[in-house]
Design an enzyme around this catalytic site. Sequence first.
Site, short mmCIF file in Angstrom:
data_model
loop_
_atom_site.label_atom_id
_atom_site.label_comp_id
_atom_site.label_asym_id
_atom_site.label_seq_id
_atom_site.Cartn_x
_atom_site.Cartn_y
_atom_site.Cartn_z
N GLU A 1 -53.51 -37.46 -63.85
CA GLU A 1 -53.69 -37.30 -62.34
C GLU A 1 -52.12 -37.58 -61.81
O GLU A 1 -51.62 -38.67 -62.29
CB GLU A 1 -54.60 -38.49 -62.08
CG GLU A 1 -56.01 -38.20 -62.41
CD GLU A 1 -56.94 -39.12 -62.07
OE1 GLU A 1 -56.88 -40.17 -61.60
OE2 GLU A 1 -58.30 -38.48 -62.08
N HIS B 1 -59.76 -37.26 -57.18
CA HIS B 1 -60.29 -38.73 -57.76
C HIS B 1 -60.53 -39.53 -56.31
O HIS B 1 -60.22 -40.74 -56.05
CB HIS B 1 -59.21 -39.42 -58.46
CG HIS B 1 -59.75 -40.56 -59.22
ND1 HIS B 1 -59.03 -41.04 -60.48
CD2 HIS B 1 -60.91 -41.44 -59.08
CE1 HIS B 1 -60.09 -42.10 -61.10
NE2 HIS B 1 -60.82 -42.29 -60.17
#
Length: 326
Positions: free
Chosen positions: A266, A284
Amino acid sequence: MTDGDRPTVMVTESIDPAGIEYLRKFARVVTPAAPGEGAIMRKARHVDAMLVRVAPITSRVIDAAPRLRHIQKHGVGVDAIDVDHATARGIPVSFTPEANATAVAEHAVTAALAAFKRLAVQDAIVSAGKWRPAMILPVHELDGRTAGVVGGGRIGRKVIHALVHGFGMRGLIFDPYLTPEDVTDEGIELTATLPELLRQADLVSLHVPLTPATRHLIDAEALAAMRPTAVLVNTCRGPVVDEAALAEALWDERIAGAAIDVFADEPPLSSPLLEAPNVLLTPHFAGLTVESNRRMALHAAAEIQRVLAGEPPRWCINPAALGASA
């Protein structure tokens, strides 16, 4: 009480100001120059507790903090924390399981509906100046179909309850830690194995922690067991899903779609899911609402206060640390 008499709490990343205000009532609050291992280690020597979001709390970080008595996760997933090393040092690790359950469950249900109804595809059609004839993919109703939740904790149960009682779906849960007596909602039942759930579900929502057992839990074999009408939703941890296998299943139309909020890396700059069809991607963000951010910060600060005052933690994930010696 002077600063010299107060414990020191390191907050590795930004949190809701209400949490900082709470911490400052009983502690001196410090922050590292950056949320990386080196920066945290350089400021860790006099720290009594750490409040962390996603920064790495490695064994090196823990050993750089000889006064450390508590590690507090802002959120749920603790895969960035070396819990085993903390346990060996006698340091309890806590999380905030009740703070963002509603936010994640709401996001999971919303994402599931959006993916099942192919809203991203329809949005792209209209944005491109096209209309109904361009929408050739089938759209189904939820009523009477089967929803499956993998992981029957707080969030998973909220999700399956909403889908069953809100949309008339049949509900399945796979969780090896639950017994039939734990599942009393009408219309919801346990399955003995994951493949049993995958073979029946038109919508699969993942709600498990990241552990060696759950890494790539949804791999090529698991995806092959799913129905071609099925949608996969992941709001727990990215590595629970094999992204390459999922992208291939989407391209081959072996499942109908996916909604993914978490990724192996990420941000997911090189994820094969970025180019895959029929997938809804979010950054997220499932657990991040105004309300949940405030709750997580306050729950975390209150837990730190309890532990530094010599009381047992309320949400400890490594109770063995409470009886270990540093």
